[in-house]
Scaffold this motif. Structure first.
Motif, PDB file in Angstrom:
ATOM      1  N   ALA A  23       0.981  -1.170   0.033  1.00 33.84           N
ATOM      2  CA  ALA A  23       0.048  -0.054  -0.042  1.00 33.84           C
ATOM      3  C   ALA A  23       0.781   1.461  -0.128  1.00 33.84           C
ATOM      4  CB  ALA A  23      -1.080  -0.134   1.170  1.00 33.84           C
ATOM      5  N   PRO A  29      -4.972   2.831   0.073  1.00 35.30           N
ATOM      6  CA  PRO A  29      -5.428   2.209   1.230  1.00 35.30           C
ATOM      7  C   PRO A  29      -5.558   0.721   1.198  1.00 35.30           C
ATOM      8  CG  PRO A  29      -7.287   3.289   0.079  1.00 35.30           C
ATOM      9  CD  PRO A  29      -6.160   3.272  -1.000  1.00 35.30           C
ATOM     10  N   VAL A  57      -1.075   3.672   6.978  1.00 32.90           N
ATOM     11  CA  VAL A  57      -1.765   3.489   5.699  1.00 32.90           C
ATOM     12  C   VAL A  57      -3.290   3.474   6.333  1.00 32.90           C
ATOM     13  CG1 VAL A  57      -2.477   1.794   3.959  1.00 32.90           C
ATOM     14  CG2 VAL A  57      -0.003   2.088   4.629  1.00 32.90           C
ATOM     15  N   LYS A  58      -3.999   4.109   5.475  1.00 29.37           N
ATOM     16  CA  LYS A  58      -5.333   4.163   5.571  1.00 29.37           C
ATOM     17  C   LYS A  58      -6.110   2.963   5.614  1.00 29.37           C
ATOM     18  CE  LYS A  58      -9.809   6.555   4.145  1.00 29.37           C
ATOM     19  NZ  LYS A  58     -10.267   6.996   5.429  1.00 29.37           N
ATOM     20  N   HIS A  59      -6.775   2.320   6.401  1.00 28.84           N
ATOM     21  CA  HIS A  59      -7.664   1.194   6.507  1.00 28.84           C
ATOM     22  C   HIS A  59      -9.254   1.424   6.308  1.00 28.84           C
ATOM     23  CE1 HIS A  59      -3.786  -0.450   7.355  1.00 28.84           C
ATOM     24  NE2 HIS A  59      -4.226  -1.699   7.355  1.00 28.84           N
ATOM     25  N   TYR A  60      -9.697   0.333   5.604  1.00 25.62           N
ATOM     26  CA  TYR A  60     -11.311   0.548   5.752  1.00 25.62           C
ATOM     27  C   TYR A  60     -11.812  -0.933   6.456  1.00 25.62           C
ATOM     28  CZ  TYR A  60     -11.338   4.144   2.113  1.00 25.62           C
ATOM     29  OH  TYR A  60     -11.197   5.204   1.385  1.00 25.62           O
ATOM     30  N   ALA A  89     -10.728   4.672  -2.925  1.00 24.19           N
ATOM     31  CA  ALA A  89     -10.279   3.259  -3.354  1.00 24.19           C
ATOM     32  C   ALA A  89      -9.820   3.181  -4.903  1.00 24.19           C
ATOM     33  CB  ALA A  89     -11.137   2.214  -2.904  1.00 24.19           C
TER      34      ALA A  89
END
Length: 302
Positions: A23, A29, A57-60, A89
């Motif tokens: 990532a 992300p 890192v951005k996480h969903y 995304a």
């Protein structure tokens, strides 16, 4: 063409760090596909990404649910597809990244899931009460009568699947089998699957050490905090079931830890068997990051 990178592999293999590095390299992300890491109250017992990793890192789909919330592979499919269509995304890149160990969640996004009806709250509460007062075996016998085809193939020790099949039967008046068409849904993106593997003893050693690390970092205290919710499906998972028995005084802590390690290794074998059936997965050792990135770039540019 948009590309969805999917990194899979058994629990403990090292997916989190590889995903973070991928990532970071691509500037995208991570979409989490581990169903238990979605619950906010149990980050230790599910080995969810910690604060430092989430900062990298951005996480969903990490920690957005509570233990009493209902969620499913079908809802995950809808949520991820919506994310890929409307959010960053795919908005800022032609590449998105999803990773996790929940096989049905990954499969739902990649291939689609059967159009299973949503269960109403009355039926859900009814089946939950029956499970609590009658026990799993009684419900398994009922499934044998109401849906013998599914009874023949389901893991009859898997409480969630048995109960869900009965919920469908009671809610719709039809068998669960009648909704299982197994047709692949069309997607507007290409899926590239990367599998991570280690030699068996190496993987088992990592699993054993991770369980001990979880205990050292507060797993017992976490299990004690969520103990009042132990009947929720969100806690019907390896680690918490054994820890609850320790808290009930049914076994020693050492015995609970050993059983968690054993059952986690069994679950890892189940994951490996599932993913090995998918011939589209390209396998790498987690340490071969250059090889992983070379393969990704090849697929992105092809």
């Amino acid at each position: 063409m948009k590309v969805l990178l999917v990194i899979v592999g058994p629990t403990g293999v090292g997916k989190t760090e590889v995903c973070l590095r991928v990532a970071e390299r691509l500037g995208i992300p991570v979409i989490n596909a581990d169903s238990r890491q979605m619950y906010a109250e149990i980050p230790i017992g599910t080995a969810a990404p910690d604060h430092a990793q989430l900062s990298r890192v951005k996480h969903y789909f990490v920690g957005q649910l509570h233990l009493t919330d209902y969620y499913s592979a079908s809802r995950f499919e809808q949520d991820v597809l919506s994310l890929l269509q409307t959010d960053e995304a795919f908005t800022h890149s032609d590449v998105a990244l999803m990773s996790g160990g929940s096989m049905m969640y990954v499969d739902a996004v990649c291939n689609g899931i059967d159009d299973i009806p949503t269960i109403d709250e009355e039926t859900r509460a009814y089946m939950k009460d029956r499970l609590e007062h009658e026990g799993l075996q009684r419900l398994v016998e009922e499934l044998r009568v109401l849906d013998p085809a599914y009874y023949a193939i389901v893991d009859r020790r898997n409480t969630r699947r048995v109960v869900h099949a009965l919920e469908i039967c009671h809610c719709t008046g039809r068998t669960y089998t009648s909704f299982r068409t197994r047709q692949c849904a069309p997607r507007w993106f290409t899926t590239v699957k990367i599998g991570l593997h280690r030699e068996r003893q190496e993987l088992y050693d990592r699993i054993n050490r991770r369980v001990l690390s979880m205990v050292d970092h507060g797993f017992i205290e976490e299990a004690l905090r969520v103990y009042p919710y132990r009947s929720e499906n969100s806690l019907n998972t390896v680690g918490f079931k054994e820890m609850f028995e320790y808290l009930d005084g049914l076994c020693t802590l050492d015995n609970a830890i050993t059983r968690i390690q054993n059952n986690t290794r069994k679950y890892a074998r189940k994951q490996i068997t599932w993913y090995k059936r998918d011939e589209t997965v390209r396998w790498f050792h987690p340490d071969d990051f250059d090889g992983i990135m070379s393969y990704i770039q090849q697929k992105i540019n092809s």
